[in-house]
Design a protein around this motif. Structure first.
Motif, PDB file in Angstrom:
ATOM      1  N   GLY A 135     -22.303 -70.905  91.854  1.00 38.38           N
ATOM      2  CA  GLY A 135     -23.437 -70.047  92.173  1.00 38.38           C
ATOM      3  C   GLY A 135     -24.730 -70.581  91.268  1.00 38.38           C
ATOM      4  N   VAL A 136     -24.519 -71.486  90.455  1.00 36.32           N
ATOM      5  CA  VAL A 136     -25.712 -72.014  89.660  1.00 36.32           C
ATOM      6  C   VAL A 136     -26.572 -72.916  90.379  1.00 36.32           C
ATOM      7  CG1 VAL A 136     -26.428 -73.354  87.390  1.00 36.32           C
ATOM      8  CG2 VAL A 136     -24.372 -71.718  87.266  1.00 36.32           C
ATOM      9  N   ASN A 137     -27.924 -72.599  90.733  1.00 42.94           N
ATOM     10  CA  ASN A 137     -28.440 -73.258  91.579  1.00 42.94           C
ATOM     11  C   ASN A 137     -29.858 -73.947  91.251  1.00 42.94           C
ATOM     12  OD1 ASN A 137     -30.051 -71.311  91.381  1.00 42.94           O
ATOM     13  ND2 ASN A 137     -29.966 -70.600  93.727  1.00 42.94           N
ATOM     14  N   ASP A 138     -29.985 -73.930  89.836  1.00 48.27           N
ATOM     15  CA  ASP A 138     -31.156 -74.712  89.146  1.00 48.27           C
ATOM     16  C   ASP A 138     -30.683 -75.720  88.171  1.00 48.27           C
ATOM     17  OD1 ASP A 138     -30.474 -72.577  87.411  1.00 48.27           O
ATOM     18  OD2 ASP A 138     -32.461 -71.634  86.956  1.00 48.27           O
ATOM     19  N   GLN A 139     -29.319 -75.973  88.135  1.00 53.26           N
ATOM     20  CA  GLN A 139     -29.218 -77.111  87.121  1.00 53.26           C
ATOM     21  C   GLN A 139     -28.138 -77.959  88.114  1.00 53.26           C
ATOM     22  OE1 GLN A 139     -27.918 -74.082  83.657  1.00 53.26           O
ATOM     23  NE2 GLN A 139     -27.160 -76.062  83.533  1.00 53.26           N
ATOM     24  N   TYR A 140     -27.920 -79.080  87.437  1.00 53.40           N
ATOM     25  CA  TYR A 140     -27.099 -79.927  88.152  1.00 53.40           C
ATOM     26  C   TYR A 140     -26.349 -81.233  87.361  1.00 53.40           C
ATOM     27  CZ  TYR A 140     -31.399 -82.765  88.470  1.00 53.40           C
ATOM     28  OH  TYR A 140     -32.378 -83.737  88.200  1.00 53.40           O
ATOM     29  N   THR A 141     -25.644 -81.755  87.647  1.00 56.05           N
ATOM     30  CA  THR A 141     -25.232 -82.883  86.770  1.00 56.05           C
ATOM     31  C   THR A 141     -25.752 -84.316  87.496  1.00 56.05           C
ATOM     32  OG1 THR A 141     -22.916 -83.475  87.800  1.00 56.05           O
ATOM     33  CG2 THR A 141     -23.063 -81.790  85.717  1.00 56.05           C
ATOM     34  N   LEU A 142     -26.197 -85.289  86.667  1.00 56.15           N
ATOM     35  CA  LEU A 142     -26.476 -86.420  87.380  1.00 56.15           C
ATOM     36  C   LEU A 142     -25.304 -87.517  86.872  1.00 56.15           C
ATOM     37  CD1 LEU A 142     -28.851 -88.338  88.457  1.00 56.15           C
ATOM     38  CD2 LEU A 142     -29.324 -89.075  86.343  1.00 56.15           C
ATOM     39  N   GLY A 143     -24.424 -87.551  87.939  1.00 56.61           N
ATOM     40  CA  GLY A 143     -23.042 -88.259  87.813  1.00 56.61           C
ATOM     41  C   GLY A 143     -22.219 -87.202  86.948  1.00 56.61           C
ATOM     42  N   PRO A 144     -21.455 -87.602  86.126  1.00 56.41           N
ATOM     43  CA  PRO A 144     -20.259 -87.144  85.173  1.00 56.41           C
ATOM     44  C   PRO A 144     -21.267 -86.867  83.847  1.00 56.41           C
ATOM     45  CG  PRO A 144     -19.720 -89.176  85.427  1.00 56.41           C
ATOM     46  CD  PRO A 144     -20.657 -89.292  86.331  1.00 56.41           C
ATOM     47  N   LYS A 145     -22.272 -87.532  83.710  1.00 56.54           N
ATOM     48  CA  LYS A 145     -22.816 -87.579  82.318  1.00 56.54           C
ATOM     49  C   LYS A 145     -23.688 -86.767  81.837  1.00 56.54           C
ATOM     50  CE  LYS A 145     -24.118 -91.733  79.309  1.00 56.54           C
ATOM     51  NZ  LYS A 145     -24.479 -93.137  79.083  1.00 56.54           N
ATOM     52  N   TYR A 146     -24.658 -86.653  82.574  1.00 54.48           N
ATOM     53  CA  TYR A 146     -25.726 -85.847  82.217  1.00 54.48           C
ATOM     54  C   TYR A 146     -25.838 -84.421  82.803  1.00 54.48           C
ATOM     55  CZ  TYR A 146     -27.581 -90.134  80.326  1.00 54.48           C
ATOM     56  OH  TYR A 146     -27.675 -91.426  79.734  1.00 54.48           O
ATOM     57  N   LEU A 147     -25.979 -83.362  81.940  1.00 55.08           N
ATOM     58  CA  LEU A 147     -26.551 -81.963  82.493  1.00 55.08           C
ATOM     59  C   LEU A 147     -27.864 -81.752  82.509  1.00 55.08           C
ATOM     60  CD1 LEU A 147     -25.433 -78.924  83.070  1.00 55.08           C
ATOM     61  CD2 LEU A 147     -25.320 -78.875  80.552  1.00 55.08           C
ATOM     62  N   VAL A 148     -28.381 -81.776  83.702  1.00 53.89           N
ATOM     63  CA  VAL A 148     -30.007 -81.556  83.725  1.00 53.89           C
ATOM     64  C   VAL A 148     -30.464 -79.991  84.103  1.00 53.89           C
ATOM     65  CG1 VAL A 148     -31.844 -82.555  84.870  1.00 53.89           C
ATOM     66  CG2 VAL A 148     -29.866 -84.007  84.842  1.00 53.89           C
ATOM     67  N   ALA A 149     -31.262 -79.378  83.427  1.00 49.10           N
ATOM     68  CA  ALA A 149     -31.895 -78.242  83.760  1.00 49.10           C
ATOM     69  C   ALA A 149     -33.288 -78.150  83.887  1.00 49.10           C
ATOM     70  CB  ALA A 149     -31.404 -77.127  82.581  1.00 49.10           C
ATOM     71  N   PRO A 150     -33.855 -78.507  85.013  1.00 49.60           N
ATOM     72  CA  PRO A 150     -35.311 -78.450  85.201  1.00 49.60           C
ATOM     73  C   PRO A 150     -35.886 -77.269  85.006  1.00 49.60           C
ATOM     74  CG  PRO A 150     -34.283 -79.258  86.895  1.00 49.60           C
ATOM     75  CD  PRO A 150     -33.114 -78.849  86.253  1.00 49.60           C
ATOM     76  N   VAL A 151     -37.186 -77.238  84.365  1.00 49.89           N
ATOM     77  CA  VAL A 151     -38.207 -76.154  84.444  1.00 49.89           C
ATOM     78  C   VAL A 151     -39.019 -76.183  85.325  1.00 49.89           C
ATOM     79  CG1 VAL A 151     -39.971 -75.119  82.728  1.00 49.89           C
ATOM     80  CG2 VAL A 151     -37.974 -76.628  81.526  1.00 49.89           C
ATOM     81  N   THR A 152     -38.936 -75.012  86.109  1.00 52.99           N
ATOM     82  CA  THR A 152     -39.851 -74.766  87.236  1.00 52.99           C
ATOM     83  C   THR A 152     -40.464 -73.551  87.272  1.00 52.99           C
ATOM     84  OG1 THR A 152     -37.718 -73.466  88.403  1.00 52.99           O
ATOM     85  CG2 THR A 152     -37.658 -75.933  88.596  1.00 52.99           C
ATOM     86  N   THR A 153     -40.580 -73.026  86.169  1.00 56.77           N
ATOM     87  CA  THR A 153     -41.250 -71.555  85.835  1.00 56.77           C
ATOM     88  C   THR A 153     -42.663 -72.025  85.253  1.00 56.77           C
ATOM     89  OG1 THR A 153     -39.617 -70.165  86.004  1.00 56.77           O
ATOM     90  CG2 THR A 153     -41.612 -69.289  85.037  1.00 56.77           C
ATOM     91  N   GLN A 154     -43.816 -71.883  85.973  1.00 54.49           N
ATOM     92  CA  GLN A 154     -45.107 -72.406  84.985  1.00 54.49           C
ATOM     93  C   GLN A 154     -45.537 -71.821  84.080  1.00 54.49           C
ATOM     94  OE1 GLN A 154     -48.482 -71.253  87.543  1.00 54.49           O
ATOM     95  NE2 GLN A 154     -49.881 -72.079  86.298  1.00 54.49           N
ATOM     96  N   GLY A 155     -45.715 -72.245  83.102  1.00 55.98           N
ATOM     97  CA  GLY A 155     -45.880 -71.965  81.565  1.00 55.98           C
ATOM     98  C   GLY A 155     -44.654 -71.744  80.717  1.00 55.98           C
ATOM     99  N   ALA A 156     -43.445 -71.881  81.322  1.00 60.78           N
ATOM    100  CA  ALA A 156     -42.237 -71.682  80.588  1.00 60.78           C
ATOM    101  C   ALA A 156     -42.046 -72.937  79.527  1.00 60.78           C
ATOM    102  CB  ALA A 156     -40.858 -71.818  81.410  1.00 60.78           C
ATOM    103  N   THR A 157     -41.626 -72.366  78.329  1.00 63.72           N
ATOM    104  CA  THR A 157     -41.405 -73.331  76.989  1.00 63.72           C
ATOM    105  C   THR A 157     -40.085 -73.356  76.786  1.00 63.72           C
ATOM    106  OG1 THR A 157     -42.180 -71.689  75.378  1.00 63.72           O
ATOM    107  CG2 THR A 157     -43.852 -73.408  76.451  1.00 63.72           C
ATOM    108  N   ASN A 158     -39.170 -72.486  77.389  1.00 65.37           N
ATOM    109  CA  ASN A 158     -37.672 -72.289  77.143  1.00 65.37           C
ATOM    110  C   ASN A 158     -36.850 -71.985  78.452  1.00 65.37           C
ATOM    111  OD1 ASN A 158     -37.715 -69.534  77.190  1.00 65.37           O
ATOM    112  ND2 ASN A 158     -38.393 -69.441  75.109  1.00 65.37           N
ATOM    113  N   ARG A 159     -35.640 -72.218  78.568  1.00 58.79           N
ATOM    114  CA  ARG A 159     -35.139 -71.683  79.682  1.00 58.79           C
ATOM    115  C   ARG A 159     -33.431 -71.475  79.157  1.00 58.79           C
ATOM    116  NH1 ARG A 159     -33.480 -74.734  84.745  1.00 58.79           N
ATOM    117  NH2 ARG A 159     -31.452 -73.359  84.362  1.00 58.79           N
TER     118      ARG A 159
END
Length: 200
Positions: A135-159
């Protein structure tokens, strides 16, 4: 998983009639955050319609329907330097980082051809035994190596980031920051940084 392994977006958004000027704080933040996401996508492509004088696509060879025709207008400037020197520094960081990822991206692309396994993967795909990945829909792995968590909230400086169990995760931008999987943790994400962790 949908059958589009070489999926991408128009980095910066194409425009929908309400785009803001490149110099606006909104657009500067948007383009930086989208470059970060694009850097860790199967295809990294800047494309969009920006405010400003349209550039005519007709060239010296006379190709195209000619000046003034709507098919030849490409919109305002959209290059990395089109958003000001302060923003250009951030965009260059991700253009250069993408160049270092080229062998890995090529390896993933070859894997798609060979096995059909997608390049961008939901967390549960790599970690099917970790119920926290479902159910995690705002993160993904790029292949098996990288865990990616994009910042999609305006003004956010952490997540908040879900770190799948069964692996440890090293911050791509701070190798001293290693997280043992199986936790959800708030991480820093200043404008110049997308949370990306390498599986170790």
């Amino acid at each position: 998983l949908s059958g589009i392994p070489w999926w991408t977006t128009d980095v910066g958004g194409y425009g929908c009639g309400s785009e803001q000027p490149n110099e606006s704080p909104y657009m500067k933040e948007l383009i930086v955050r989208w470059y970060q996401f694009g850097c860790f996508s199967p295809i990294f492509r800047t494309h969009g319609h920006r405010q400003g004088p349209a550039e005519n696509a007709s060239n010296a060879l006379g190709c195209g329907p000619g000046p003034g025709h709507p098919w030849t207008e490409s919109g305002g400037p959209n290059e990395a330097w089109s958003y000001g020197a302060d923003t250009q520094v951030h965009l260059e960081k991700y253009i250069k980082l993408r160049a270092t990822l080229k062998p890995y991206i090529a390896e993933l692309a070859a894997n798609v051809t060979k096995t059909g396994v997608p390049t961008m993967r939901p967390l549960w795909y790599e970690f099917p035994d970790d119920v926290n990945c479902v159910g995690v829909n705002d993160q993904y792995t790029l292949g098996p190596k990288y865990l990616v968590a994009p910042v999609t909230t305006q003004g956010a400086t952490n997540r908040s980031v879900v770190f799948p169990k069964g692996a440890s995760w090293k911050n791509l931008f701070d190798p001293t920051d290693v997280v043992v999987g199986g936790v959800t943790k708030m991480v820093k994400a200043p404008l110049d940084t997308i949370p990306v962790f390498e599986r170790v």
